[in-house]
Design an enzyme around this catalytic site. Structure first.
Site, short mmCIF file in Angstrom:
data_model
loop_
_atom_site.label_atom_id
_atom_site.label_comp_id
_atom_site.label_asym_id
_atom_site.label_seq_id
_atom_site.Cartn_x
_atom_site.Cartn_y
_atom_site.Cartn_z
N CYS A 12 5.87 -8.95 1.78
CA CYS A 12 4.85 -7.81 2.03
C CYS A 12 4.08 -7.31 0.79
O CYS A 12 3.04 -6.83 0.80
CB CYS A 12 5.91 -6.55 2.36
SG CYS A 12 7.20 -7.10 3.50
N ASP A 13 4.87 -7.19 -0.21
CA ASP A 13 4.26 -6.42 -1.46
C ASP A 13 4.02 -7.22 -2.81
O ASP A 13 3.40 -6.74 -3.88
CB ASP A 13 5.62 -5.34 -2.00
CG ASP A 13 5.66 -4.51 -0.67
OD1 ASP A 13 4.64 -4.02 -0.06
OD2 ASP A 13 6.77 -3.84 -0.60
N CYS B 153 10.79 -6.49 -0.24
CA CYS B 153 9.91 -7.62 0.40
C CYS B 153 8.96 -8.34 -0.42
O CYS B 153 8.00 -7.61 -0.52
CB CYS B 153 9.52 -7.07 1.67
SG CYS B 153 8.69 -8.31 2.71
#
Ligand code: NDP
Length: 316
Positions: A143-144, A140
């Site tokens: 997300c990261d 992701c």
């Protein structure tokens, strides 16, 4: 043969942000929800380190910690959170039947499905090792990606997700190398053009990942092989992103619910309703577009409100 038959007003299947949020709302509405957590309590977020984009956590929070907090919040209002794996459903009648661990049979007035989706991985031992260690493997980018600012990363895949994520990463990272296993993209032309026109994205066609390289703790590079020339190269990178698709966890519902060709549950637009009265869906099981914790939580809330209204209308 079932050992017991239990009757519940609202059964929630799955324990990510969608399921727990549905439980918070359903318990506060006196629907006495029972939630089965499945095999990965907390869902996909338990494989993420720091969550920095969920509103209300200015310092960020780890995925597992956030899931514990959501669980506590649901319990505070009386949600019955249980371990167990839903193995079978029968949505053919007015009362929806659900079996847990093959044995326990539950008759439900409403069911909220929050079973999520699982990111696909390549399955290489080195990829799984650094994924488990939280050392630089992610599925992701949104997300990261932030953790790899001004660094070099590699992304695998050539669909719309990979293109979108590569483009997202290109704005944060010094360089993004995209590994495409064929000589062509699967993505739409416009998405492909966007990555092709981005200066700091290098595309390597006909290229497979051989190994994710690391120092035992974190990723340091990727060994890749050109599958036409046989040439192997090592690409320095601190992050390895996998964007080769997701699989919604919806197999047990396929005989009753309308699913799209990938298996995502088709909901009535703007609501959590499925094609079966009294069965609602929230989170990634119906969402291949946004796939965020905050959107999953939002649809969990919608599902509980829709279930409450359904019960109210039924009870007259
Ligand atoms: P897709 O299934 O469309 O694409 C998967 C990609 O990963 C393909 O390029 C595939 O290669 C590649 N791949 C699969 N397995 C491997 C492997 N083992 N090694 C290397 N590469 C591999 O998945 P997406 O998640 O990209 O998209 C899912 C759906 O969501 C699509 O319908 C897409 O259009 C949609 N979507 C739309 C977006 C938008 O409109 N903004 C954004 C994101 C997704 P190959 O082509 O060789 O099979």
């Amino acid at each position: 043969m079932s050992e017991t038959i239990e009757k519940v007003k609202c059964l929630i299947i799955g324990s990510g942000p969608a399921g727990y949020t549905a439980a918070i709302y359903a318990s506060r509405a006196n629907m006495y929800p029972v939630l089965y957590q499945g095999t990965q309590p907390g869902g996909q977020l338990t494989t993420t380190n720091d969550v920095e984009n969920f509103p209300g956590y200015p310092e960020g929070i780890t995925g597992p910690e956030m899931m514990m907090q959501l669980q506590e919040q649901a319990k505070r209002f009386g949600s019955d959170i249980r371990d167990g794996w839903v193995t079978k459903v029968d949505f053919s009648g007015d009362i929806h039947k659900v079996w847990v661990n093959e044995t326990t049979e539950i008759h439900c007035e409403t069911v909220i499905i929050s079973t999520g989706a699982s990111a696909k991985y390549l399955g290489l031992p080195s990829e799984q090792k650094y994924l488990q260690l939280g050392g630089g493997v992610s599925a992701c980018a949104v997300c990261d990606g932030f953790f790899y600012r001004n660094q070099e990363v590699v992304i695998v895949g050539a669909g719309d997700s990979a293109c979108e994520e590569a483009h997202y990463l290109s704005k944060l990272c010094k360089k993004v190398t995209m590994l495409v296993r064929r000589d062509a993209f699967r993505a739409s032309r416009i998405m492909e053009a966007r990555v092709r026109n981005t200066e700091n994205i290098e595309i390597l066609l006909n290229t497979n990942t051989v190994e994710v390289l690391g120092d035992g703790q974190v990723v340091t590079g990727v060994k890749a092989k050109n599958n036409t020339s046989g040439e192997e190269i090592e690409i320095p990178a601190t992050g390895f992103f996998v964007a080769i698709g997701h699989k919604p966890n919806t197999d047990i519902f396929k005989d009753y619910l309308n699913l799209d060709e990938t298996g995502y549950i088709i909901n009535t637009p703007g609501s959590s309703k499925t094609n079966i009265d009294g069965v609602f869906v929230s989170g990634d099981a119906a969402d291949h577009v946004y796939r965020q914790a905050v959107t999953a939580a939002g649809t969990g809330c919608m599902a509980a409100l829709d279930a409450e209204r359904y019960l109210a209308a039924k009870e007259g």
